[in-house]
Write an enzyme that holds these catalytic residues in place. Structure first.
Site, PDB file in Angstrom:
ATOM      1  N   GLY A 120       0.822  -1.205   0.000  1.00  0.00           N
ATOM      2  CA  GLY A 120       0.000   0.000   0.000  1.00  0.00           C
ATOM      3  C   GLY A 120       0.854   1.253   0.000  1.00  0.00           C
ATOM      4  O   GLY A 120       2.098   1.177   0.128  1.00  0.00           O
ATOM      5  N   ASP A 121       0.196   2.393  -0.190  1.00  0.00           N
ATOM      6  CA  ASP A 121       0.865   3.711  -0.194  1.00  0.00           C
ATOM      7  C   ASP A 121       1.934   3.833  -1.275  1.00  0.00           C
ATOM      8  O   ASP A 121       2.911   4.547  -1.095  1.00  0.00           O
ATOM      9  CB  ASP A 121       1.526   4.018   1.180  1.00  0.00           C
ATOM     10  CG  ASP A 121       0.570   3.780   2.327  1.00  0.00           C
ATOM     11  OD1 ASP A 121      -0.572   4.235   2.227  1.00  0.00           O
ATOM     12  OD2 ASP A 121       0.965   3.118   3.311  1.00  0.00           O
TER      13      ASP A 121
ATOM     14  N   LYS B 140      -0.437   5.233  -5.799  1.00  0.00           N
ATOM     15  CA  LYS B 140      -1.485   4.895  -6.784  1.00  0.00           C
ATOM     16  C   LYS B 140      -2.347   6.108  -7.117  1.00  0.00           C
ATOM     17  O   LYS B 140      -2.821   6.243  -8.227  1.00  0.00           O
ATOM     18  CB  LYS B 140      -2.387   3.773  -6.245  1.00  0.00           C
ATOM     19  CG  LYS B 140      -1.663   2.464  -6.052  1.00  0.00           C
ATOM     20  CD  LYS B 140      -2.607   1.403  -5.520  1.00  0.00           C
ATOM     21  CE  LYS B 140      -3.088   1.693  -4.119  1.00  0.00           C
ATOM     22  NZ  LYS B 140      -2.045   1.677  -3.076  1.00  0.00           N
ATOM     23  N   GLY B 141      -2.551   6.980  -6.114  1.00  0.00           N
ATOM     24  CA  GLY B 141      -3.384   8.163  -6.336  1.00  0.00           C
ATOM     25  C   GLY B 141      -2.837   9.007  -7.475  1.00  0.00           C
ATOM     26  O   GLY B 141      -3.561   9.389  -8.380  1.00  0.00           O
TER      27      GLY B 141
ATOM     28  N   GLY C 250      -5.802   6.046   1.618  1.00  0.00           N
ATOM     29  CA  GLY C 250      -5.575   7.483   1.574  1.00  0.00           C
ATOM     30  C   GLY C 250      -4.810   7.800   0.314  1.00  0.00           C
ATOM     31  O   GLY C 250      -3.660   7.406   0.175  1.00  0.00           O
ATOM     32  N   HIS C 251      -5.468   8.433  -0.638  1.00  0.00           N
ATOM     33  CA  HIS C 251      -4.806   8.753  -1.901  1.00  0.00           C
ATOM     34  C   HIS C 251      -4.530  10.247  -1.976  1.00  0.00           C
ATOM     35  O   HIS C 251      -5.460  11.046  -1.929  1.00  0.00           O
ATOM     36  CB  HIS C 251      -5.686   8.343  -3.088  1.00  0.00           C
ATOM     37  CG  HIS C 251      -5.744   6.863  -3.269  1.00  0.00           C
ATOM     38  ND1 HIS C 251      -6.502   6.240  -4.226  1.00  0.00           N
ATOM     39  CD2 HIS C 251      -5.106   5.882  -2.605  1.00  0.00           C
ATOM     40  CE1 HIS C 251      -6.330   4.938  -4.132  1.00  0.00           C
ATOM     41  NE2 HIS C 251      -5.493   4.692  -3.157  1.00  0.00           N
ATOM     42  N   THR C 252      -3.262  10.581  -2.068  1.00  0.00           N
ATOM     43  CA  THR C 252      -2.923  12.003  -2.140  1.00  0.00           C
ATOM     44  C   THR C 252      -2.703  12.394  -3.590  1.00  0.00           C
ATOM     45  O   THR C 252      -1.942  11.746  -4.308  1.00  0.00           O
ATOM     46  CB  THR C 252      -1.635  12.275  -1.337  1.00  0.00           C
ATOM     47  OG1 THR C 252      -1.816  11.707  -0.039  1.00  0.00           O
ATOM     48  CG2 THR C 252      -1.377  13.760  -1.194  1.00  0.00           C
TER      49      THR C 252
ATOM     50  N   THR D 203      -6.517   0.303  10.560  1.00  0.00           N
ATOM     51  CA  THR D 203      -6.752   1.746  10.534  1.00  0.00           C
ATOM     52  C   THR D 203      -7.924   2.122  11.447  1.00  0.00           C
ATOM     53  O   THR D 203      -8.269   3.289  11.561  1.00  0.00           O
ATOM     54  CB  THR D 203      -7.056   2.208   9.099  1.00  0.00           C
ATOM     55  OG1 THR D 203      -8.184   1.461   8.624  1.00  0.00           O
ATOM     56  CG2 THR D 203      -5.873   1.987   8.173  1.00  0.00           C
TER      57      THR D 203
ATOM     58  N   GLN E 214      -4.906  -0.023  -1.218  1.00  0.00           N
ATOM     59  CA  GLN E 214      -3.925  -0.886  -0.542  1.00  0.00           C
ATOM     60  C   GLN E 214      -2.992  -1.531  -1.577  1.00  0.00           C
ATOM     61  O   GLN E 214      -2.908  -1.055  -2.694  1.00  0.00           O
ATOM     62  CB  GLN E 214      -4.618  -1.958   0.313  1.00  0.00           C
ATOM     63  CG  GLN E 214      -5.344  -1.411   1.535  1.00  0.00           C
ATOM     64  CD  GLN E 214      -6.771  -0.990   1.261  1.00  0.00           C
ATOM     65  OE1 GLN E 214      -7.472  -1.658   0.540  1.00  0.00           O
ATOM     66  NE2 GLN E 214      -7.187   0.113   1.833  1.00  0.00           N
TER      67      GLN E 214
ATOM     68  N   VAL F 163      -3.807   8.491   6.247  1.00  0.00           N
ATOM     69  CA  VAL F 163      -5.017   8.374   7.050  1.00  0.00           C
ATOM     70  C   VAL F 163      -4.702   8.487   8.546  1.00  0.00           C
ATOM     71  O   VAL F 163      -5.380   9.187   9.284  1.00  0.00           O
ATOM     72  CB  VAL F 163      -5.737   7.026   6.758  1.00  0.00           C
ATOM     73  CG1 VAL F 163      -6.955   6.861   7.636  1.00  0.00           C
ATOM     74  CG2 VAL F 163      -6.142   6.949   5.293  1.00  0.00           C
TER      75      VAL F 163
ATOM     76  N   LEU G 187       8.326   7.593  -6.558  1.00  0.00           N
ATOM     77  CA  LEU G 187       9.243   8.203  -5.592  1.00  0.00           C
ATOM     78  C   LEU G 187      10.707   7.916  -5.910  1.00  0.00           C
ATOM     79  O   LEU G 187      11.529   7.726  -5.007  1.00  0.00           O
ATOM     80  CB  LEU G 187       8.888   7.743  -4.167  1.00  0.00           C
ATOM     81  CG  LEU G 187       7.553   8.332  -3.696  1.00  0.00           C
ATOM     82  CD1 LEU G 187       6.580   7.245  -3.316  1.00  0.00           C
ATOM     83  CD2 LEU G 187       7.725   9.291  -2.546  1.00  0.00           C
TER      84      LEU G 187
ATOM     85  N   VAL H 266       9.174  11.181 -10.594  1.00  0.00           N
ATOM     86  CA  VAL H 266      10.338  11.851  -9.973  1.00  0.00           C
ATOM     87  C   VAL H 266       9.926  13.010  -9.072  1.00  0.00           C
ATOM     88  O   VAL H 266      10.725  13.881  -8.748  1.00  0.00           O
ATOM     89  CB  VAL H 266      11.349  12.328 -11.048  1.00  0.00           C
ATOM     90  CG1 VAL H 266      12.039  11.147 -11.696  1.00  0.00           C
ATOM     91  CG2 VAL H 266      10.676  13.215 -12.100  1.00  0.00           C
TER      92      VAL H 266
HETATM   93  P1  IMP Z   1      -7.547  -2.362   7.854  1.00  0.00           P
HETATM   94  O1  IMP Z   1      -7.600  -2.289   6.359  1.00  0.00           O
HETATM   95  O2  IMP Z   1      -7.915  -1.068   8.509  1.00  0.00           O
HETATM   96  O3  IMP Z   1      -8.308  -3.527   8.411  1.00  0.00           O
HETATM   97  O4  IMP Z   1      -6.018  -2.591   8.288  1.00  0.00           O
HETATM   98  C1  IMP Z   1      -5.351  -3.824   8.029  1.00  0.00           C
HETATM   99  C2  IMP Z   1      -3.907  -3.582   7.622  1.00  0.00           C
HETATM  100  O5  IMP Z   1      -3.867  -2.959   6.333  1.00  0.00           O
HETATM  101  C3  IMP Z   1      -3.136  -2.630   8.548  1.00  0.00           C
HETATM  102  O6  IMP Z   1      -1.786  -3.051   8.616  1.00  0.00           O
HETATM  103  C4  IMP Z   1      -3.219  -1.293   7.850  1.00  0.00           C
HETATM  104  O7  IMP Z   1      -2.163  -0.426   8.200  1.00  0.00           O
HETATM  105  C5  IMP Z   1      -3.123  -1.743   6.398  1.00  0.00           C
HETATM  106  N1  IMP Z   1      -3.741  -0.802   5.469  1.00  0.00           N
HETATM  107  C6  IMP Z   1      -5.047  -0.612   5.244  1.00  0.00           C
HETATM  108  N2  IMP Z   1      -5.242   0.324   4.307  1.00  0.00           N
HETATM  109  C7  IMP Z   1      -4.031   0.735   3.920  1.00  0.00           C
HETATM  110  C8  IMP Z   1      -3.559   1.661   2.937  1.00  0.00           C
HETATM  111  O8  IMP Z   1      -4.328   2.301   2.196  1.00  0.00           O
HETATM  112  N3  IMP Z   1      -2.218   1.787   2.826  1.00  0.00           N
HETATM  113  C9  IMP Z   1      -1.358   1.069   3.588  1.00  0.00           C
HETATM  114  N4  IMP Z   1      -1.732   0.182   4.490  1.00  0.00           N
HETATM  115  C10 IMP Z   1      -3.059   0.010   4.654  1.00  0.00           C
END
Ligand code: IMP
Length: 427
Positions: free
Chosen positions: A13-14, A17-18, A41-43, A129, A223, A299, A330, A413
Site C-alpha cells: 500500500g501507499d 497509486k493516487g 488514503g490517496h494524495t 486503521t 492498498q 489516514v 518516488l 520523480v
Molecule cells: P484495515 O484495512 O484497517 O483492516 O487494516 C489492516 C492492515 O492494512 C493494517 O496493517 C493497515 O495499516 C493496512 N492498510 C489498510 N489500508 C491501507 C492503505 O491504504 N495503505 C497502507 N496500508 C493500509
C-alpha cells in the site's frame, strides 16, 4: 486489447497509486474504486494544491469523468458525506459520482468492534486503521451486512438494521461496550441514504453499458497486493483483495475485459502497521528515505516502516495479480544515497528461496539477500525524458526490470503530475 487499465498496488500500500490513477484518469471516461473503503488514503497534487481522498475515486476532479464506487467496496456514509463536503469547500463542485447499491455499508458498530477486536489480540495487533473495514467485510460474508441500496428503502432498512443489531449489540455487550440504539441509527442512516440517493445505482449495469459503448475505464485499487486477504502476509492484511483478479467480482464486469495491469511500486519499500517485512531498515538510511519521501500515513499519520526494494515481493505480486507494466514511484527519493540495494531472494533456515512463504512465521525468519548498485547525486526532479536520467539511475531501473521480468512504463520523480516520465504509453 480492451479499453481498460487496472492500477494495482504492488507492495504493502501507499505506493503512489493516487498520483498514477490521476495521471491516467486524464484519458479515462470512467474511474472505478473496487475494494476497500476509507482505510485508503490517496494524495493527489495538481496546480500546486494537495488533496487527500479516502474513499472517493481519483477522477473526481475532472467533471467529464464518471467516478464509480463499486460493489466490492465498504462505504462509510458518514465519512463519505464529510469527504464530499471537504471537496465542496475546496471548490470541487462539478463532478460525477456513482455509488453501487450493492456496496457494503460501514456502520458505527463496525468501527467500535474494529478497535475492540484489536485490543483482544494480546500483543499481536494487526495495526488496522480502525475504520471498521474488517468487521464490515465480516458482516458482508456472514450475511448480516447492510448495503448502500438498503438505506433507500425505509421498511427494508428497518428489517436489516433490526436483524444486524440483534447480533451486533450482543457482541458489544459481551465486550462490555455501549450498545447501539436502533432509533438513533435508523434516523441517521435513513437521512444519509436520502442525501446520497441521487448517486446510488446499479453500477454493474452502468459499467457494462460503458464497456459496450467503448468507454475507457480505469480501475483504481486501494492498498497493495501484499495486504490482500488471500495472497498477502496473512493475518497482517486488509479484508479485501487489491489484485487485478478481484476486479470482475468487485465491479460486476466480465473477466475478459481485464487484460492490462500496471503495478505501482515505490523505488524502495514501505509498510504501515504490523507484520513481517524482510528488507526493513532501522538505520540512518531509513530516516533519510522517510524524511525525503514524507513517509507518514495519509489516514493515520503513523511513520511508515521503510526498507529496500524487494524483487521477491514484486514477483509474487506479478504472479498472483498479473502485472504487465510497472510504474516506479518516488524515484527521486533515492537521490544522494551512495549505494542502493535490491533484494533478489531470501535465506530461510539456511536455504535460498525465491518466493514469499505463506506463513508469517516463515516470512519473519527470512533474511533478505541483496545485490548492490551505485547511487547517483544529480537532482532528477525536473527530468522529463528517460534518456536524461543519470546512468546509475537507469541501471537501477534496468535491474528492476530484469529481476521482475516486467517493463517499467512510468517513472515518477516528484509528487506533481508534471514530474512523471512516460517511457511507454499504456492507456
Ligand atoms: P484495515 O484495512 O484497517 O483492516 O487494516 C489492516 C492492515 O492494512 C493494517 O496493517 C493497515 O495499516 C493496512 N492498510 C489498510 N489500508 C491501507 C492503505 O491504504 N495503505 C497502507 N496500508 C493500509
Amino acid at each position: 486489447m480492451n479499453n481498460t487499465l487496472v492500477v494495482v498496488g504492488a507492495q504493502w500500500g501507499d505506493e503512489g497509486k493516487g498520483k498514477i490513477t490521476d495521471f491516467y484518469a486524464r484519458s479515462a471516461d470512467v474511474v472505478v474504486r473496487h475494494q476497500g473503503g476509507n482505510n485508503a488514503g490517496h494524495t493527489i497534487v495538481f496546480d500546486g494544491r494537495k488533496f487527500a481522498l479516502q474513499s472517493i475515486p481519483s477522477g473526481i476532479f475532472n467533471p467529464h469523468i464518471k467516478n464509480v464506487m463499486a460493489n466490492g467496496m465498504v462505504i462509510n456514509p458518514v465519512s463519505l458525506v464529510e469527504e464530499l463536503e471537504r471537496l465542496h469547500k475546496a471548490g470541487v463542485t462539478d463532478y460525477q459520482l456513482f455509488i453501487s447499491d450493492r456496496a457494503a455499508c460501514v456502520m458505527p458498530y463496525h468501527q467500535m468492534l474494529d478497535g475492540a477486536y484489536e485490543s483482544l489480540k494480546g500483543g499481536r495487533l494487526i495495526g488496522t486503521t480502525k475504520k471498521g473495514i474488517g468487521p464490515a467485510y465480516t458482516d458482508k460474508y456472514s450475511r448480516v451486512g447492510i448495503r448502500m441500496g438498503d438505506l433507500l428503502d425505509a421498511e427494508y432498512f428497518a428489517e436489516r438494521l433490526h436483524d444486524a443489531l440483534l447480533q451486533k449489540n450482543l457482541e458489544l455487550k459481551m465486550l462490555g461496550m455501549e450498545q447501539c440504539d436502533f432509533d438513533t441509527l435508523y434516523a441517521q442512516y435513513r437521512e444519509l441514504g436520502e442525501r446520497l440517493r441521487p448517486m446510488i445505482c446499479d453500477t454493474s449495469v452502468m459499467l457494462n453499458r460503458e464497456m459496450e459503448q467503448g468507454s475507457k475505464i480505469l480501475f483504481e485499487g486501494a492498498q497493495g497486493v501484499m495486504l490482500c486477504i488471500d495472497h498477502g502476509t496473512y493475518p497482517f492484511v486488509t479484508s479485501s483483495s487489491p489484485t487485478a483478479a478481484s476486479v470482475p467480482l468487485n465491479t460486476g464486469l466480465a473477466p475478459r475485459y481485464i487484460d492490462r495491469v500496471v503495478g505501482v511500486c515505490k523505488a524502495y519499500t514501505t509498510r504501515v502497521g504490523e507484520g513481517p517485512f524482510p528488507t526493513e531498515l532501522h538505520d540512518d538510511t531509513a530516516e533519510y528515505i522517510r524524511e525525503r519521501g514524507h513517509e507518514y500515513g495519509t489516514v493515520t499519520g503513523r511513520p511508515r516502516r521503510v526498507g529496500w526494494f524487494d524483487a521477491v515481493v514484486l514477483n509474487h505480486v506479478r504472479r498472483v495479480s498479473g502485472i504487465n507494466y510497472l510504474s516506479l514511484m518516488l524515484f527521486d527519493v533515492l537521490t544522494g544515497l551512495d549505494t542502493l540495494r535490491i533484494c533478489t531472494g531470501y535465506r530461510l533456515d539456511g536455504r535460498h528461496i525465491d518466493y514469499v512463504p505463506s506463513t508469517i512465521a516463515e516470512l519473519s525468519r527470512c533474511e533478505a539477500e541483496y545485490i548492490e548498485l551505485p547511487g547517483w547525486t544529480e537532482d532528477i526532479t525536473s527530468v522529463s525524458d528517460y534518456d536524461s536520467l543519470p546512468a546509475n539511475a537507469k541501471a537501477y531501473i534496468s535491474k528492476i526490470e530484469e529481476l521482475t521480468s516486467t517493463e517499467v512504463a512510468v517513472v515518477s520523480v516528484g509528487p506533481d503530475r508534471e514530474q512523471t516520465i512516460v517511457r511507454r504509453p499504456i492507456f
